[in-house]
Write a protein that holds these residues in place. Structure first.
Motif, PDB file in Angstrom:
ATOM      1  N   ARG A   2     -13.439  61.131  57.916  1.00 16.79           N
ATOM      2  CA  ARG A   2     -12.414  59.985  58.880  1.00 16.79           C
ATOM      3  C   ARG A   2     -11.430  60.747  57.619  1.00 16.79           C
ATOM      4  N   PHE A   3     -10.313  60.712  58.757  1.00 18.40           N
ATOM      5  CA  PHE A   3      -8.042  60.859  58.483  1.00 18.40           C
ATOM      6  C   PHE A   3      -8.357  59.502  59.132  1.00 18.40           C
ATOM      7  N   ARG A   4      -7.310  58.564  58.632  1.00 16.91           N
ATOM      8  CA  ARG A   4      -6.317  57.898  59.055  1.00 16.91           C
ATOM      9  C   ARG A   4      -4.956  57.618  57.644  1.00 16.91           C
ATOM     10  N   SER A   5      -3.836  57.536  59.286  1.00 17.31           N
ATOM     11  CA  SER A   5      -2.691  57.916  58.986  1.00 17.31           C
ATOM     12  C   SER A   5      -2.318  56.330  57.753  1.00 17.31           C
ATOM     13  N   THR A   6      -0.925  55.706  56.940  1.00 17.91           N
ATOM     14  CA  THR A   6      -0.588  54.933  56.770  1.00 17.91           C
ATOM     15  C   THR A   6       0.717  55.040  55.824  1.00 17.91           C
ATOM     16  N   GLY A   7       1.067  56.504  56.944  1.00 17.04           N
ATOM     17  CA  GLY A   7       2.717  55.849  57.109  1.00 17.04           C
ATOM     18  C   GLY A   7       2.873  58.155  57.163  1.00 17.04           C
ATOM     19  N   THR A  43       6.367  63.902  57.593  1.00 23.82           N
ATOM     20  CA  THR A  43       5.397  64.133  56.556  1.00 23.82           C
ATOM     21  C   THR A  43       3.764  62.644  57.049  1.00 23.82           C
ATOM     22  N   VAL A  44       3.030  63.251  56.593  1.00 22.43           N
ATOM     23  CA  VAL A  44       1.679  61.874  57.167  1.00 22.43           C
ATOM     24  C   VAL A  44       1.265  61.590  55.804  1.00 22.43           C
ATOM     25  N   GLU A  45       0.843  60.497  55.449  1.00 21.86           N
ATOM     26  CA  GLU A  45       0.401  59.588  54.396  1.00 21.86           C
ATOM     27  C   GLU A  45      -1.139  59.638  54.582  1.00 21.86           C
ATOM     28  N   GLY A  46      -1.919  59.750  54.686  1.00 20.56           N
ATOM     29  CA  GLY A  46      -3.108  58.730  55.335  1.00 20.56           C
ATOM     30  C   GLY A  46      -4.235  58.678  53.360  1.00 20.56           C
ATOM     31  N   GLU A  47      -5.712  58.212  54.503  1.00 19.68           N
ATOM     32  CA  GLU A  47      -6.463  57.553  53.862  1.00 19.68           C
ATOM     33  C   GLU A  47      -7.837  58.817  54.273  1.00 19.68           C
ATOM     34  N   LEU A  48      -8.301  59.687  53.867  1.00 20.64           N
ATOM     35  CA  LEU A  48      -8.933  60.534  54.154  1.00 20.64           C
ATOM     36  C   LEU A  48     -10.464  60.018  53.252  1.00 20.64           C
ATOM     37  N   VAL A  65     -16.129  58.559  49.747  1.00 23.96           N
ATOM     38  CA  VAL A  65     -15.349  58.791  49.463  1.00 23.96           C
ATOM     39  C   VAL A  65     -14.019  58.257  49.696  1.00 23.96           C
ATOM     40  N   THR A  66     -13.162  57.553  49.696  1.00 28.51           N
ATOM     41  CA  THR A  66     -11.812  57.672  50.513  1.00 28.51           C
ATOM     42  C   THR A  66     -10.510  57.511  49.471  1.00 28.51           C
ATOM     43  N   ARG A  67     -10.117  58.658  49.209  1.00 28.96           N
ATOM     44  CA  ARG A  67      -8.567  58.940  48.448  1.00 28.96           C
ATOM     45  C   ARG A  67      -7.702  59.344  49.300  1.00 28.96           C
ATOM     46  N   PRO A  68      -6.037  59.299  48.784  1.00 30.62           N
ATOM     47  CA  PRO A  68      -5.091  59.671  50.102  1.00 30.62           C
ATOM     48  C   PRO A  68      -5.166  61.140  49.817  1.00 30.62           C
ATOM     49  N   VAL A  69      -4.232  61.035  50.606  1.00 28.07           N
ATOM     50  CA  VAL A  69      -4.113  62.464  51.721  1.00 28.07           C
ATOM     51  C   VAL A  69      -2.991  62.532  51.662  1.00 28.07           C
ATOM     52  N   THR A  70      -1.873  63.329  51.731  1.00 27.94           N
ATOM     53  CA  THR A  70      -0.517  64.024  52.224  1.00 27.94           C
ATOM     54  C   THR A  70      -0.352  65.693  53.540  1.00 27.94           C
ATOM     55  N   VAL A  71       0.208  65.042  54.380  1.00 23.41           N
ATOM     56  CA  VAL A  71       0.048  66.512  55.353  1.00 23.41           C
ATOM     57  C   VAL A  71       1.471  66.570  55.525  1.00 23.41           C
ATOM     58  N   ALA A 127      -2.698  70.162  54.654  1.00 25.69           N
ATOM     59  CA  ALA A 127      -2.783  69.411  53.571  1.00 25.69           C
ATOM     60  C   ALA A 127      -3.197  70.051  52.247  1.00 25.69           C
ATOM     61  N   SER A 128      -3.515  69.980  51.265  1.00 22.18           N
ATOM     62  CA  SER A 128      -4.588  70.073  49.970  1.00 22.18           C
ATOM     63  C   SER A 128      -5.643  69.177  49.871  1.00 22.18           C
ATOM     64  N   VAL A 129      -6.180  69.165  49.615  1.00 21.78           N
ATOM     65  CA  VAL A 129      -7.991  68.767  49.464  1.00 21.78           C
ATOM     66  C   VAL A 129      -8.916  69.008  47.957  1.00 21.78           C
ATOM     67  N   VAL A 130      -8.499  68.364  46.767  1.00 23.46           N
ATOM     68  CA  VAL A 130      -8.593  69.218  45.328  1.00 23.46           C
ATOM     69  C   VAL A 130     -10.723  67.907  45.510  1.00 23.46           C
ATOM     70  N   GLN A 131     -11.594  69.257  46.136  1.00 23.37           N
ATOM     71  CA  GLN A 131     -13.331  68.558  46.200  1.00 23.37           C
ATOM     72  C   GLN A 131     -13.301  67.533  45.237  1.00 23.37           C
ATOM     73  N   SER A 132     -12.901  68.174  43.693  1.00 23.98           N
ATOM     74  CA  SER A 132     -13.894  67.210  43.039  1.00 23.98           C
ATOM     75  C   SER A 132     -12.980  66.163  42.860  1.00 23.98           C
ATOM     76  N   ARG A 133     -12.243  65.686  43.524  1.00 25.26           N
ATOM     77  CA  ARG A 133     -11.501  64.664  43.380  1.00 25.26           C
ATOM     78  C   ARG A 133     -12.085  63.408  44.346  1.00 25.26           C
ATOM     79  N   TRP A 134     -12.888  63.734  45.136  1.00 27.79           N
ATOM     80  CA  TRP A 134     -14.278  62.883  46.014  1.00 27.79           C
ATOM     81  C   TRP A 134     -15.213  63.459  45.942  1.00 27.79           C
ATOM     82  N   GLY A 135     -15.769  63.540  44.962  1.00 30.86           N
ATOM     83  CA  GLY A 135     -16.332  63.751  44.062  1.00 30.86           C
ATOM     84  C   GLY A 135     -17.707  64.985  44.288  1.00 30.86           C
TER      85      GLY A 135
END
Length: 182
Positions: free
Chosen positions: A104-109, A118-123, A128-134, A147-155
């Motif tokens: 899931r993704f939901r923007s926060t700004g 830019t779309v700031e959001g929670e992925l 596991v929910t972490r911030p991400v920038t699109v 957007a870039s996702v570093v897998q280890s940040r999400w476990g």
């Protein structure tokens, strides 16, 4: 068509959502850089051009729908059997899609203009929910974003083979290509 304020449905009918992986480790020459596409995903963009910060973007992706559409590099070309095995590994071992059937993704700004935003959001991946920038832009009738996702940040432990000598790079690029936008 020009982008106007309003609500837009997102999904495979409006464009593609792709993941691009790279390789790392001493055995990286043996592996492939993969392009993986989500066949089932949906979302909504509520756009307010007068007040971009009031815009909201949401999306849900079915990770069990991931399909390998391209594999570059490697010592030998990617085969159909390789594609099947990669998808099985991603579904069963990496993302454990039976236990975690939705990303899931939901923007926060939202900030910027259609030309550069830019779309700031929670992925949320595997609960596991972490911030991400699109980062995105609209050019003509196409909206592109990444957007870039570093897998280890999400476990997530990136896939490895050959006793760890060949690994999928920890960073995965997410790309959207949508049209028409208006």
């Amino acid at each position: 068509m020009a982008l106007t304020s309003g609500t837009y449905a997102l999904g495979p009918a409006s464009g593609t959502l792709r993941l691009r992986t790279g390789r790392s480790g001493l055995g990286r020459r043996a592996g492939h850089d993969l392009t993986i596409e989500a066949a089932r995903w949906s979302g909504e963009a509520v756009i307010d051009l007068d007040d971009p910060s009031a815009s909201v973007v949401t999306a849900e992706i079915d990770p069990a729908s991931f399909e390998v559409v391209e594999g570059g590099g490697g010592v030998v070309p990617l085969t159909a059997a390789d594609r099947i095995e990669i998808v099985k590994t991603v579904r069963e071992k990496v993302l454990k899609t039976r236990a975690h059937p939705v990303i899931r993704f939901r923007s926060t700004g939202v900030a910027g203009t259609p030309a550069a935003f830019t779309v700031e959001g929670e992925l949320t991946i595997m609960d596991v929910t972490r911030p991400v920038t699109v980062h995105g832009r609209i050019s003509g009738e196409r909206l592109t974003a990444e957007a870039s996702v570093v897998q280890s940040r999400w476990g997530i432990k990136p896939y490895s083979a050959l006793f760890g000598q060949l690994r999928v790079a920890d960073e995965v690029k997410i790309e959207l290509d949508l049209a028409p936008v208006g």
